[in-house]
Design an enzyme around this catalytic site. Structure first.
Site, PDB file in Angstrom:
ATOM      1  N   GLY A  68       0.841  -1.183   0.000  1.00  0.00           N
ATOM      2  CA  GLY A  68       0.000   0.000   0.000  1.00  0.00           C
ATOM      3  C   GLY A  68       0.879   1.236   0.000  1.00  0.00           C
ATOM      4  O   GLY A  68       2.046   1.188   0.414  1.00  0.00           O
ATOM      5  N   GLN A 121       2.778  10.004   1.518  1.00  0.00           N
ATOM      6  CA  GLN A 121       4.091   9.375   1.517  1.00  0.00           C
ATOM      7  C   GLN A 121       4.926   9.783   0.311  1.00  0.00           C
ATOM      8  O   GLN A 121       6.142   9.624   0.326  1.00  0.00           O
ATOM      9  CB  GLN A 121       3.956   7.849   1.554  1.00  0.00           C
ATOM     10  CG  GLN A 121       3.404   7.329   2.863  1.00  0.00           C
ATOM     11  CD  GLN A 121       3.308   5.831   2.830  1.00  0.00           C
ATOM     12  OE1 GLN A 121       2.313   5.279   2.351  1.00  0.00           O
ATOM     13  NE2 GLN A 121       4.338   5.165   3.333  1.00  0.00           N
ATOM     14  N   CYS A 138       6.310  -0.152   7.320  1.00  0.00           N
ATOM     15  CA  CYS A 138       5.897   1.019   6.554  1.00  0.00           C
ATOM     16  C   CYS A 138       7.081   1.542   5.755  1.00  0.00           C
ATOM     17  O   CYS A 138       8.204   1.626   6.279  1.00  0.00           O
ATOM     18  CB  CYS A 138       5.382   2.100   7.517  1.00  0.00           C
ATOM     19  SG  CYS A 138       4.774   3.587   6.702  1.00  0.00           S
ATOM     20  N   LEU A 139       6.829   1.921   4.513  1.00  0.00           N
ATOM     21  CA  LEU A 139       7.897   2.478   3.686  1.00  0.00           C
ATOM     22  C   LEU A 139       8.440   3.783   4.263  1.00  0.00           C
ATOM     23  O   LEU A 139       9.580   4.145   4.004  1.00  0.00           O
ATOM     24  CB  LEU A 139       7.396   2.707   2.254  1.00  0.00           C
ATOM     25  CG  LEU A 139       6.931   1.451   1.513  1.00  0.00           C
ATOM     26  CD1 LEU A 139       6.381   1.817   0.143  1.00  0.00           C
ATOM     27  CD2 LEU A 139       8.046   0.439   1.399  1.00  0.00           C
ATOM     28  N   HIS A 146      -4.104   0.929   7.774  1.00  0.00           N
ATOM     29  CA  HIS A 146      -2.736   1.467   7.809  1.00  0.00           C
ATOM     30  C   HIS A 146      -2.596   2.635   6.838  1.00  0.00           C
ATOM     31  O   HIS A 146      -2.093   3.702   7.201  1.00  0.00           O
ATOM     32  CB  HIS A 146      -1.733   0.355   7.463  1.00  0.00           C
ATOM     33  CG  HIS A 146      -0.318   0.802   7.420  1.00  0.00           C
ATOM     34  ND1 HIS A 146       0.586   0.486   8.402  1.00  0.00           N
ATOM     35  CD2 HIS A 146       0.359   1.561   6.517  1.00  0.00           C
ATOM     36  CE1 HIS A 146       1.757   1.033   8.111  1.00  0.00           C
ATOM     37  NE2 HIS A 146       1.637   1.679   6.959  1.00  0.00           N
ATOM     38  N   GLU A 147      -3.060   2.441   5.608  1.00  0.00           N
ATOM     39  CA  GLU A 147      -2.943   3.514   4.607  1.00  0.00           C
ATOM     40  C   GLU A 147      -3.860   4.685   4.941  1.00  0.00           C
ATOM     41  O   GLU A 147      -3.488   5.843   4.764  1.00  0.00           O
ATOM     42  CB  GLU A 147      -3.237   2.983   3.204  1.00  0.00           C
ATOM     43  CG  GLU A 147      -2.275   1.900   2.725  1.00  0.00           C
ATOM     44  CD  GLU A 147      -0.812   2.270   2.852  1.00  0.00           C
ATOM     45  OE1 GLU A 147      -0.450   3.464   2.683  1.00  0.00           O
ATOM     46  OE2 GLU A 147      -0.012   1.370   3.139  1.00  0.00           O
ATOM     47  N   HIS A 198      -2.409   7.244   7.208  1.00  0.00           N
ATOM     48  CA  HIS A 198      -1.535   8.240   6.564  1.00  0.00           C
ATOM     49  C   HIS A 198      -2.315   9.486   6.152  1.00  0.00           C
ATOM     50  O   HIS A 198      -1.793  10.594   6.194  1.00  0.00           O
ATOM     51  CB  HIS A 198      -0.833   7.650   5.331  1.00  0.00           C
ATOM     52  CG  HIS A 198       0.338   6.787   5.663  1.00  0.00           C
ATOM     53  ND1 HIS A 198       1.485   7.269   6.256  1.00  0.00           N
ATOM     54  CD2 HIS A 198       0.548   5.466   5.461  1.00  0.00           C
ATOM     55  CE1 HIS A 198       2.351   6.294   6.413  1.00  0.00           C
ATOM     56  NE2 HIS A 198       1.807   5.187   5.937  1.00  0.00           N
TER      57      HIS A 198
END
Length: 183
Positions: free
Chosen positions: A45, A50, A98-99, A140-141, A144
């Site tokens: 994702g 991000q 997470c990225l 999670h996304e 953000h």
């Protein structure tokens, strides 16, 4: 085009993202770039904040996790102006990464079922329930878009243990196979 990924410390990650309309310049290209960036970075994702766009957009594709979770095999979606309408079910722990926080993985507790309203890339409205790992990826996304990172869900003790590693990431002391942006 592969975009640099904002890492913790970048102020865009802590802003509440704004809604998008059909006239957002370059939206379809941004969506394509986000998928390309996500695949290049081995993510499942990626949210627009991000990649330095404080808008309510995220993309998901669970195919790399489908061996252990068959319900992710065809779970590729675009979420625009998403709103979680309700959460339900049991709270369960699941190991997340997470990225924007490279090399950090921790168990996070989230509800197992959500109902979400969102627009797809054609600005068609959807109202759906998601369960299990699909629900987890979406939550999670979605966080953000609200300026929340998964480490915000951890206990104060866990946060204290990770403080040094998080500080190093915020200073750019990281090694990733993808491009990153600190601020």
């Amino acid at each position: 085009m592969i975009l640099p990924v904002n890492v913790i410390g970048n102020p865009v990650l802590r802003k509440i993202a704004v809604d998008v309309d059909e006239n957002y310049e370059g939206l379809q290209q941004l969506i394509a770039d986000m998928f390309e960036t996500m695949y290049h970075s081995d993510g499942v994702g990626l949210a627009a904040p991000q990649v330095n766009h404080s808008i309510r957009l995220f993309v998901v594709d669970g195919k790399q996790l489908d061996e252990k979770n068959p319900d992710l095999k065809n779970f590729k979606r675009i979420f625009i102006n998403a709103k979680i309408i309700e959460t339900d079910g049991e709270e369960k722990f699941y190991n997340e990464g997470c990225l924007s926080l490279p090399s950090i993985r921790e168990d996070v507790k989230r509800k197992d079922k959500i109902r979400m309203q969102y627009l797809d890339e054609n600005f068609e409205t959807h109202d759906e329930y998601f369960v299990g790992v699909q629900s987890r990826i979406i939550q999670h996304e979605y966080d953000h878009l609200e300026g929340i990172l998964f480490v915000d869900h951890l206990s104060p003790f866990k946060k204290q243990l990770l403080k040094g590693r998080i500080g190093a990431i915020a200073k750019g002391k990281i090694n990733t196979k993808y491009k990153t942006r600190i601020s």
